[in-house]
Design an enzyme around this catalytic site. Structure first.
Site, PDB file in Angstrom:
ATOM      1  N   ILE A 154       0.837  -1.210   0.000  1.00  0.00           N
ATOM      2  CA  ILE A 154       0.000   0.000   0.000  1.00  0.00           C
ATOM      3  C   ILE A 154       0.873   1.262   0.000  1.00  0.00           C
ATOM      4  CG2 ILE A 154      -1.724   1.304   1.322  1.00  0.00           C
ATOM      5  CD1 ILE A 154      -2.869  -1.457   2.214  1.00  0.00           C
ATOM      6  N   ASP A 173      11.087   2.540   6.090  1.00  0.00           N
ATOM      7  CA  ASP A 173      10.618   1.168   6.320  1.00  0.00           C
ATOM      8  C   ASP A 173      11.813   0.418   6.894  1.00  0.00           C
ATOM      9  OD1 ASP A 173       9.785  -1.658   5.922  1.00  0.00           O
ATOM     10  OD2 ASP A 173       8.205  -0.809   4.703  1.00  0.00           O
ATOM     11  N   ALA A 231      -3.826   2.637   8.262  1.00  0.00           N
ATOM     12  CA  ALA A 231      -3.258   1.316   8.583  1.00  0.00           C
ATOM     13  C   ALA A 231      -3.969   0.713   9.800  1.00  0.00           C
ATOM     14  CB  ALA A 231      -1.757   1.433   8.803  1.00  0.00           C
ATOM     15  N   ARG A 232      -3.563   1.083  10.997  1.00  0.00           N
ATOM     16  CA  ARG A 232      -4.210   0.583  12.211  1.00  0.00           C
ATOM     17  C   ARG A 232      -4.229   1.682  13.269  1.00  0.00           C
ATOM     18  NH1 ARG A 232      -6.188  -2.670   9.573  1.00  0.00           N
ATOM     19  NH2 ARG A 232      -6.125  -4.933   9.682  1.00  0.00           N
ATOM     20  N   ASP A 256      -8.744   6.690   9.081  1.00  0.00           N
ATOM     21  CA  ASP A 256      -9.742   5.688   8.681  1.00  0.00           C
ATOM     22  C   ASP A 256      -9.827   4.575   9.714  1.00  0.00           C
ATOM     23  OD1 ASP A 256     -11.597   4.503   6.807  1.00  0.00           O
ATOM     24  OD2 ASP A 256     -10.053   2.993   6.413  1.00  0.00           O
ATOM     25  N   GLU A 261     -11.948   0.388  17.570  1.00  0.00           N
ATOM     26  CA  GLU A 261     -12.986   0.511  16.542  1.00  0.00           C
ATOM     27  C   GLU A 261     -13.826  -0.762  16.425  1.00  0.00           C
ATOM     28  OE1 GLU A 261     -10.358   1.009  13.048  1.00  0.00           O
ATOM     29  OE2 GLU A 261     -11.065  -0.953  12.413  1.00  0.00           O
ATOM     30  N   HIS A 293     -13.256   2.913   8.839  1.00  0.00           N
ATOM     31  CA  HIS A 293     -12.456   1.786   8.308  1.00  0.00           C
ATOM     32  C   HIS A 293     -13.062   1.280   6.998  1.00  0.00           C
ATOM     33  CE1 HIS A 293      -9.563  -1.665   9.508  1.00  0.00           C
ATOM     34  NE2 HIS A 293      -9.639  -1.554   8.204  1.00  0.00           N
TER      35      HIS A 293
HETATM   36  P1  NAD Z   1       2.641  -4.963   3.606  1.00  0.00           P
HETATM   37  O1  NAD Z   1       2.936  -6.158   4.444  1.00  0.00           O
HETATM   38  O2  NAD Z   1       2.843  -5.065   2.138  1.00  0.00           O
HETATM   39  O3  NAD Z   1       3.497  -3.712   4.137  1.00  0.00           O
HETATM   40  C1  NAD Z   1       3.714  -3.456   5.494  1.00  0.00           C
HETATM   41  C2  NAD Z   1       5.058  -2.782   5.587  1.00  0.00           C
HETATM   42  O4  NAD Z   1       5.289  -2.426   6.955  1.00  0.00           O
HETATM   43  C3  NAD Z   1       6.237  -3.696   5.167  1.00  0.00           C
HETATM   44  O5  NAD Z   1       6.981  -3.097   4.117  1.00  0.00           O
HETATM   45  C4  NAD Z   1       7.063  -3.822   6.433  1.00  0.00           C
HETATM   46  O6  NAD Z   1       8.459  -3.933   6.212  1.00  0.00           O
HETATM   47  C5  NAD Z   1       6.694  -2.520   7.128  1.00  0.00           C
HETATM   48  N1  NAD Z   1       7.065  -2.504   8.534  1.00  0.00           N
HETATM   49  C6  NAD Z   1       7.037  -3.513   9.437  1.00  0.00           C
HETATM   50  N2  NAD Z   1       7.532  -3.106  10.613  1.00  0.00           N
HETATM   51  C7  NAD Z   1       7.882  -1.804  10.463  1.00  0.00           C
HETATM   52  C8  NAD Z   1       8.445  -0.821  11.301  1.00  0.00           C
HETATM   53  N3  NAD Z   1       8.764  -1.093  12.553  1.00  0.00           N
HETATM   54  N4  NAD Z   1       8.655   0.407  10.798  1.00  0.00           N
HETATM   55  C9  NAD Z   1       8.344   0.710   9.517  1.00  0.00           C
HETATM   56  N5  NAD Z   1       7.799  -0.174   8.652  1.00  0.00           N
HETATM   57  C10 NAD Z   1       7.579  -1.418   9.126  1.00  0.00           C
HETATM   58  O7  NAD Z   1       1.151  -4.567   3.948  1.00  0.00           O
HETATM   59  P2  NAD Z   1       0.187  -3.617   3.103  1.00  0.00           P
HETATM   60  O8  NAD Z   1      -0.660  -4.464   2.230  1.00  0.00           O
HETATM   61  O9  NAD Z   1       0.958  -2.499   2.523  1.00  0.00           O
HETATM   62  O10 NAD Z   1      -0.778  -3.092   4.277  1.00  0.00           O
HETATM   63  C11 NAD Z   1      -0.266  -2.243   5.302  1.00  0.00           C
HETATM   64  C12 NAD Z   1      -1.250  -2.172   6.462  1.00  0.00           C
HETATM   65  O11 NAD Z   1      -2.431  -1.482   6.040  1.00  0.00           O
HETATM   66  C13 NAD Z   1      -1.774  -3.554   6.908  1.00  0.00           C
HETATM   67  O12 NAD Z   1      -0.902  -4.170   7.838  1.00  0.00           O
HETATM   68  C14 NAD Z   1      -3.120  -3.227   7.496  1.00  0.00           C
HETATM   69  O13 NAD Z   1      -2.988  -3.051   8.889  1.00  0.00           O
HETATM   70  C15 NAD Z   1      -3.509  -1.894   6.852  1.00  0.00           C
HETATM   71  N6  NAD Z   1      -4.714  -2.015   6.012  1.00  0.00           N
HETATM   72  C16 NAD Z   1      -5.757  -1.167   6.255  1.00  0.00           C
HETATM   73  C17 NAD Z   1      -6.896  -1.232   5.441  1.00  0.00           C
HETATM   74  C18 NAD Z   1      -8.073  -0.284   5.613  1.00  0.00           C
HETATM   75  O14 NAD Z   1      -9.169  -0.563   5.108  1.00  0.00           O
HETATM   76  N7  NAD Z   1      -7.908   0.845   6.286  1.00  0.00           N
HETATM   77  C19 NAD Z   1      -6.974  -2.177   4.435  1.00  0.00           C
HETATM   78  C20 NAD Z   1      -5.885  -3.011   4.225  1.00  0.00           C
HETATM   79  C21 NAD Z   1      -4.755  -2.921   5.017  1.00  0.00           C
END
Ligand code: NAD
Length: 326
Positions: A154, A173, A231-232, A256, A261, A293
């Site tokens: 993302i 990252d 994200a969260r 979001d 939540e 969300h």
């Molecule tokens: P992804 O696994 O492709 O990317 C997550 C990234 O976080 C990775 O590149 C990882 O190296 C990095 N990371 C881990 N620990 C870290 C740290 N300490 N510091 C910095 N970066 C770190 O996941 P994604 O598909 O890109 O999704 C990211 C997040 O988005 C998911 O984990 C989820 O919680 C959230 N999400 C939210 C929604 C929504 O509807 N709002 C939908 C999908 C996902």
């Protein structure tokens, strides 16, 4: 394999029926939530698929194991609601799903624009015949430095979209990605905090990232910084955000996702008394936009979530553990 699916929304039923037909597998569909009252329905099944609104802790996992469940899928990308370590320990195999990152990435860009262009206020004012300009002056993305924390699927897609705006993009990252370096500059986290006008969060939630935005980190950021979180909620300390908005250190928030939540979002609580004071307090600020969300919620994502939720279970049953969470 007999699969039981919980948390199915009305609009997903027809997709589940199609998937069941094409994959020629036994799938029973329930529109009720997976919770302590409904978990006993799992008896007689081999696998369960859920959405992400209940914590799947050791107690729940022990129950699933006792009922004979061998495989569990969450139809979400994030899996921080599941104690995966414990599941591995007791031999319940778990997988999540993937769907196109554009759903969340587009939404993230929208939140940035909504906050930067003071859209919440202008929308309210339009509805009450207030056409004044005071307080509505915005900022253009091109002139900003945007910090992207987390450059997974993302975060990378957000960077691609942002590159079209012509702004300076900083990234952080724990793992750097070569493709990202073509469009953004990786920097130390403190540098990103110090130099960004807007920071957007795309890291997974884990022990390291929980509460990564607290009073200390906010103090390292620029005055008037805008924070976007799709994200969260748990990445950010709520009290620190409130203090930041009250003191004007934070110039705008687009969230979001929200801590706690699970008890609120994706339900109609229109006749209920909400006991979440922090949420009610935060959302009344003109420069704070909360959405329930829904960044994931598009036609392509819903289809991929349904299909992925079943396919992941079948793959694990057939000995393909590529998608298994460890
Ligand atoms: P992804 O696994 O492709 O990317 C997550 C990234 O976080 C990775 O590149 C990882 O190296 C990095 N990371 C881990 N620990 C870290 C740290 N300490 N510091 C910095 N970066 C770190 O996941 P994604 O598909 O890109 O999704 C990211 C997040 O988005 C998911 O984990 C989820 O919680 C959230 N999400 C939210 C929604 C929504 O509807 N709002 C939908 C999908 C996902």
């Amino acid at each position: 394999m007999k699969i039981l699916v919980f948390d199915v929304r009305e609009e997903e039923i027809v997709i589940f029926q199609q998937v069941r037909k094409t994959l020629n597998t036994h799938v029973d569909i329930l529109t009720c939530a997976f919770n302590d009252e409904t978990i006993n329905q799992c008896v007689g099944y081999d696998a369960v698929s859920i959405a992400g609104m209940k914590s799947i802790d050791s107690v729940v996992l022990d129950k699933l194991k006792e009922y004979g469940i061998k495989y569990l899928s969450t139809r979400t990308i994030g899996y921080d609601h599941i104690d995966v370590k414990y599941a591995n320990k007791i031999g319940v195999r778990v997988c999540n799903v993937e769907y196109p990152p554009e759903s969340v990435a587009d939404f993230t860009i929208m939140l940035m624009l909504l906050v930067l262009r003071k859209y919440k206020q202008s929308l309210y004012r339009q509805n009450v015949n207030d056409y004044s300009l005071t307080g509505l002056k915005g900022k253009t993305i091109r002139n900003l430095t945007i910090g992207v924390i987390g450059t997974g699927k993302i975060g990378r897609t957000v960077i691609e979209s942002l590159s079209g705006f012509g702004c300076k993009i900083l990234a952080y990252d724990v793992y750097q990605n070569k493709e990202v370096t073509k469009l953004a500059t990786y920097v130390e986290l403190d540098t990103l905090y110090k130099e960004s006008d807007l920071i957007t969060f795309h890291t997974m939630l884990n022990e390291e990232t929980a509460n990564m935005v607290d009073e200390n980190t906010i103090s390292k950021m620029k005055d008037g910084v805008v924070l976007i979180n799709t994200a969260r909620g748990e990445l950010m300390n709520l009290q620190a955000l409130i203090k930041g908005i009250e003191s004007k250190k934070i110039g705008g928030l687009g969230l979001d996702v929200f801590e706690e939540e699970k008890y609120i979002y994706h339900k109609s609580l229109i006749n209920d008394i909400l006991s979440n004071r922090d949420m009610a307090y935060l959302r009344q600020f003109p420069n704070v936009i909360l959405t329930p969300h829904i960044a994931f919620y598009t036609d392509v994502s819903v289809e991929a979530m349904v299909r992925g939720g079943i396919e992941g279970l079948l793959a694990m049953e057939q000995g393909d553990y590529a998608k298994e969470l460890l």
